[in-house]
Design a protein around this motif. Structure first.
Motif, PDB file in Angstrom:
ATOM      1  N   MET A 224      24.939 -26.274  20.752  1.00  0.00           N
ATOM      2  CA  MET A 224      24.690 -24.902  20.336  1.00  0.00           C
ATOM      3  C   MET A 224      25.988 -24.114  20.175  1.00  0.00           C
ATOM      4  O   MET A 224      26.060 -23.185  19.369  1.00  0.00           O
ATOM      5  N   GLU A 225      27.021 -24.489  20.924  1.00  0.00           N
ATOM      6  CA  GLU A 225      28.335 -23.877  20.711  1.00  0.00           C
ATOM      7  C   GLU A 225      28.841 -24.199  19.311  1.00  0.00           C
ATOM      8  O   GLU A 225      29.462 -23.360  18.651  1.00  0.00           O
ATOM      9  N   ALA A 226      28.540 -25.417  18.839  1.00  0.00           N
ATOM     10  CA  ALA A 226      28.946 -25.798  17.485  1.00  0.00           C
ATOM     11  C   ALA A 226      28.237 -24.930  16.451  1.00  0.00           C
ATOM     12  O   ALA A 226      28.844 -24.519  15.450  1.00  0.00           O
ATOM     13  N   TYR A 227      26.965 -24.627  16.673  1.00  0.00           N
ATOM     14  CA  TYR A 227      26.247 -23.746  15.751  1.00  0.00           C
ATOM     15  C   TYR A 227      26.888 -22.364  15.721  1.00  0.00           C
ATOM     16  O   TYR A 227      27.055 -21.760  14.639  1.00  0.00           O
ATOM     17  N   ALA A 228      27.240 -21.841  16.882  1.00  0.00           N
ATOM     18  CA  ALA A 228      27.838 -20.502  16.948  1.00  0.00           C
ATOM     19  C   ALA A 228      29.191 -20.466  16.247  1.00  0.00           C
ATOM     20  O   ALA A 228      29.500 -19.521  15.508  1.00  0.00           O
TER      21      ALA A 228
END
Length: 324
Positions: A224-228
Motif C-alpha cells: 500500500m505504500e507503493a500505491y501511495a
C-alpha cells in the motif's frame, strides 16, 4: 492535444481509493475484465499485446504455454520439442531458472512482429511514442534503466514456483526501492515525451507495482505504500498536462496476496475515456476514439519559455536516475 496512456501493471481496482489515491483514480475510474491464460491467471506477456491490438491472445499470437516464462529467446525455437518431451512442471522450473540466472526476457517481442503478421496496433499511422511496452519493442538492441534494473535484480527477485505468487526476495525493502526507481524512470520518460509536444499518443508502461505486489504478500503495508508513492508520481505527470491533453491509466490485471487477480482497472481525466470500456479488449477502441476527437496539430504545445523550468526539471530527474 496529446493523449498520455500510462500502463501500470497490476493496478488493482480493489486497492485504490479516490480519497487516498486521487491521481490513480483521476476524474473517472472503473474496474474492467481481463483475460486468463490457460494456466488460470492473467499473463502480462499476453495482455499488453491484447491492450494495444484489441485482440485476444489466440488472435495476436503471443501466448504463454505455462504462464511463467517458457516463451523466451533461449527457448522459443525449441519449445515445440520441449512440449512433447518435458513435463509441464519441469518446463516451468527451467523457464524460471533461465529468467533468474540469465539475460533471457519473456517480454521482448519486437514491434516488427505485428506488421509481419498483419496485426494492427493502436500505434499504426500515428505520431506515437511507445515506452517500455511488454512485447512491443521498437528497438530490440536498446534498453532503458527500468529494463536494466529488472534484469539485474538477482536474488532480490527470484522465480520460485513453490513460493506464494511464484516469487521470493532476499530483501523486500531493498527490492521495493529498486521497483519504485523503475516506476519513476518510466513516468519521467512519459513526462518528457509529453513536454516535447511532438506526439499525439504517448503510451508508457511500468512494472514496478506488479513486482512489489508479488513479494509483499506478507507485507501488505509495503504494497500500500507503493500505491501511495505511485499516486504522487502520477500526480507529477498529471500536473504536466496542457489544457487540451488527456491522461488514461490502464492495468492488465490486479494483484492481491502475491497473486494476479481477475480484474483490471482503467481511469481517465475525461469520462469519455472510460465509458464503454468493459475489458482489456476494448481499451484500444477507447484510445482511438479519444484521438479521433482531437486535432493534435492544432493544439500542439511544445515546451515554451514559460514551460522551460518544468521541462528542465524532468530532464534533470532523468539525469539523476542515470537514464541520460
Amino acid at each position: 492535444m496529446t493523449l498520455v496512456v500510462l500502463g501500470i501493471d497490476a493496478l488493482d481496482p480493489d486497492l485504490v481509493d479516490p480519497g487516498e489515491h486521487p491521481n490513480l483514480c483521476l476524474d473517472h475510474h472503473r474496474s474492467i475484465d481481463t483475460i486468463d491464460s490457460h494456466a488460470g491467471e492473467p499473463s502480462t506477456h499476453e495482455l499488453w499485446p491484447t491492450i494495444i491490438t484489441g485482440l485476444p491472445p489466440a488472435d495476436h499470437g503471443l501466448e504463454l504455454d505455462d504462464g511463467v516464462a517458457w516463451e523466451n529467446p533461449l527457448l522459443r525455437h525449441g519449445s515445440a520439442l520441449a512440449d512433447r518431451l518435458l513435463p509441464d512442471a519441469l518446463q516451468t522450473r527451467i523457464g524460471a531458472w533461465l529468467l533468474t540466472n540469465t539475460d533471457a526476457d519473456a517480454f521482448r517481442t519486437p514491434a516488427t512482429y505485428y506488421e509481419e503478421r498483419g496485426v494492427e496496433t493502436v500505434f499504426d499511422g500515428r505520431d506515437a511514442k511507445p515506452i517500455g511496452i511488454p512485447n512491443y519493442v521498437v528497438d530490440p538492441d536498446a534498453e532503458d534503466r527500468e529494463h536494466a534494473l529488472r534484469r539485474s535484480l538477482g536474488d532480490l527477485f527470484e522465480r520460485d514456483p513453490e513460493a506464494t505468487g511464484g516469487h521470493r526476495s532476499s530483501d523486500p525493502h531493498e527490492f521495493y526501492e529498486q521497483c519504485m526507481e523503475m516506476a519513476m524512470i518510466r513516468i519521467a520518460r512519459a513526462r518528457r515525451a509529453l513536454r516535447g509536444g511532438r506526439h499525439e499518443l504517448v503510451f508508457a508502461y511500468t512494472s514496478g507495482l506488479d513486482l512489489i505486489g508479488h513479494v509483499t504478500y506478507d507485507l501488505p503495508d509495503l504494497q500500500m505504500e507503493a500505491y501511495a508513492e505511485l499516486d504522487q508520481f502520477v500526480g507529477e505527470l498529471r500536473a504536466d498536462l496542457g489544457e487540451d491533453d488527456e491522461l488514461l491509466l490502464v492495468s492488465d490485471h490486479g494483484l492481491q496476496d502475491g497473486v494476479h487477480t481477475h480484474e483490471a482497472m482503467i481511469a481517465g481525466t475525461d469520462e469519455r475515456l472510460v465509458e464503454g470500456v468493459d475489458s482489456v479488449l476494448t481499451v484500444r477502441d477507447a484510445i482511438e476514439a479519444a484521438l479521433s476527437r482531437a486535432d493534435h496539430a492544432a493544439s500542439e504545445t511544445a515546451a515554451t519559455e514559460t514551460d522551460e523550468d518544468r521541462a528542465a526539471a524532468v530532464q534533470e530527474q532523468l539525469e539523476d536516475l542515470g537514464y541520460m
